[in-house]
Design a protein around this motif. Structure first.
Motif, PDB file in Angstrom:
ATOM      1  N   SER A 133      35.620  47.129  32.292  1.00  0.00           N
ATOM      2  CA  SER A 133      36.506  45.951  32.296  1.00  0.00           C
ATOM      3  C   SER A 133      36.645  45.375  33.696  1.00  0.00           C
ATOM      4  O   SER A 133      36.665  44.149  33.878  1.00  0.00           O
ATOM      5  CB  SER A 133      37.888  46.329  31.742  1.00  0.00           C
ATOM      6  OG  SER A 133      37.800  46.733  30.390  1.00  0.00           O
ATOM      7  N   GLU A 137      35.534  41.497  34.616  1.00  0.00           N
ATOM      8  CA  GLU A 137      36.510  40.510  35.099  1.00  0.00           C
ATOM      9  C   GLU A 137      36.165  40.006  36.492  1.00  0.00           C
ATOM     10  O   GLU A 137      36.365  38.834  36.805  1.00  0.00           O
ATOM     11  CB  GLU A 137      37.926  41.101  35.078  1.00  0.00           C
ATOM     12  CG  GLU A 137      38.486  41.338  33.692  1.00  0.00           C
ATOM     13  CD  GLU A 137      38.515  40.070  32.866  1.00  0.00           C
ATOM     14  OE1 GLU A 137      38.822  38.988  33.429  1.00  0.00           O
ATOM     15  OE2 GLU A 137      38.234  40.141  31.658  1.00  0.00           O
ATOM     16  N   ALA A 156      44.248  40.439  33.902  1.00  0.00           N
ATOM     17  CA  ALA A 156      43.044  40.204  33.104  1.00  0.00           C
ATOM     18  C   ALA A 156      42.375  41.526  32.713  1.00  0.00           C
ATOM     19  O   ALA A 156      41.934  41.695  31.567  1.00  0.00           O
ATOM     20  CB  ALA A 156      42.069  39.318  33.878  1.00  0.00           C
ATOM     21  N   GLN A 160      41.952  42.892  28.802  1.00  0.00           N
ATOM     22  CA  GLN A 160      40.642  43.205  28.219  1.00  0.00           C
ATOM     23  C   GLN A 160      40.568  44.668  27.791  1.00  0.00           C
ATOM     24  O   GLN A 160      40.050  44.990  26.711  1.00  0.00           O
ATOM     25  CB  GLN A 160      39.528  42.892  29.204  1.00  0.00           C
ATOM     26  CG  GLN A 160      38.139  43.015  28.552  1.00  0.00           C
ATOM     27  CD  GLN A 160      37.020  42.956  29.559  1.00  0.00           C
ATOM     28  OE1 GLN A 160      36.989  43.748  30.479  1.00  0.00           O
ATOM     29  NE2 GLN A 160      36.102  42.027  29.384  1.00  0.00           N
TER      30      GLN A 160
END
Length: 279
Positions: A133, A137, A156, A160
């Motif tokens: 992740s 990102e 973010a 996710q």
């Protein structure tokens, strides 16, 4: 001597020792998972004291509290294909206590043992998904702006990661927060960032100077307009009659002194006359 009286306290001690050896404890916030003859029980053991069954069963303690995963020395690539020199992230997650037994059976090799002896459920699984992740990102941001968006980046990554965990195990995991501990870009990027910041500061200073110059120009225009209006008022008040009156008053003052020779030039005369002053 009555041998029974002597052996009675010893027997109590032995019994107490056996009972203690057959008892274990689960800390508050954790649960126990019992395995009997190789079969894992689907029911969690709650915090407190539980009985051990040596040889035939064992109990492992699992954390149901917040667990931290520290991801260090990551080097993901940004949107502009430039790699970060170093990125450190801390992931905080916990597992629903009533799901730990099932989770431990599903991800039997994914748990990690803490230094204090208990197990952290699905730790290795979360570690891999969280790392992925972070890389995904970071790939959405330009390297020059990452250092200004650490908080947004943390949100973010958390979003996710939570979505990915929900997709496979709904209602089991909770990602409580993600903290971006450090973001270090490549030295060349750092130089570009510093130059960009310097240019921004220079632009801000120029904007301030422009505003000051504009204000000063406005002041000068206002002053000039005031002077022009003042001159217009004065010019409008200097009529012919007024000027003649002022001249007459000046001649009167000369006459009152009595020791002055005054030449009076008629108004409108284009040639200056030659007049003898008697000297």
């Amino acid at each position: 001597m009555d041998v029974r009286k002597v052996l009675a306290p010893v027997g109590l001690v032995v019994v107490a020792g056996v009972l203690v050896s057959m008892a274990g404890t689960i800390q508050t916030g954790n649960v126990g998972i019992r395995t009997t003859l190789g079969v894992m029980s689907p029911e969690e053991i709650g915090p407190g004291v539980y009985l051990k069954w040596p040889v035939i069963s064992s109990v492992h303690e699992f954390s149901a509290k917040d667990i931290v995963i520290d991801l260090s020395d990551l080097t993901p690539k940004a949107k502009d294909n430039l790699s970060l020199r170093d990125m450190d992230v801390s992931i905080y997650y916990r597992v629903n206590a009533v799901s730990i037994a099932e989770l431990s059976a599903k991800y039997a090799s994914q748990s990690a043992r803490h230094d204090d002896g208990y197990f952290m459920p699905a730790y290795e699984l979360i570690w891999r998904i969280a790392r992925n992740s972070c890389y995904e990102e970071i790939a959405k941001l330009d390297s020059l702006v990452i250092h200004t968006q650490r908080e947004q980046l943390g949100v973010a990554i958390r979003t996710q990661l939570q979505e990915e965990l929900e997709r496979n195990d709904p209602g089991v995991f909770v990602v409580s927060r993600v903290v971006i501990r450090s973001v270090q870009t490549d030295p060349s990027i750092e130089q570009s960032i510093q130059q960009a910041v310097a240019n921004q500061k220079k632009l801000e200073a120029m904007q301030v100077q422009t505003e000051i110059a504009k204000k000063e120009a406005d002041i000068k225009v206002t002053e000039a307009r005031g002077i022009a209006e003042s001159n217009q008022i004065i010019a409008g008040s200097l009529t012919r009659e007024y000027l003649q009156h002022e001249a007459n008053m000046a001649l009167l003052k000369f006459a009152e002194k009595g020791n002055s020779n005054t030449i009076v030039v008629p108004s409108g005369m284009t040639v200056t006359p030659l007049i003898s002053t008697g000297k």
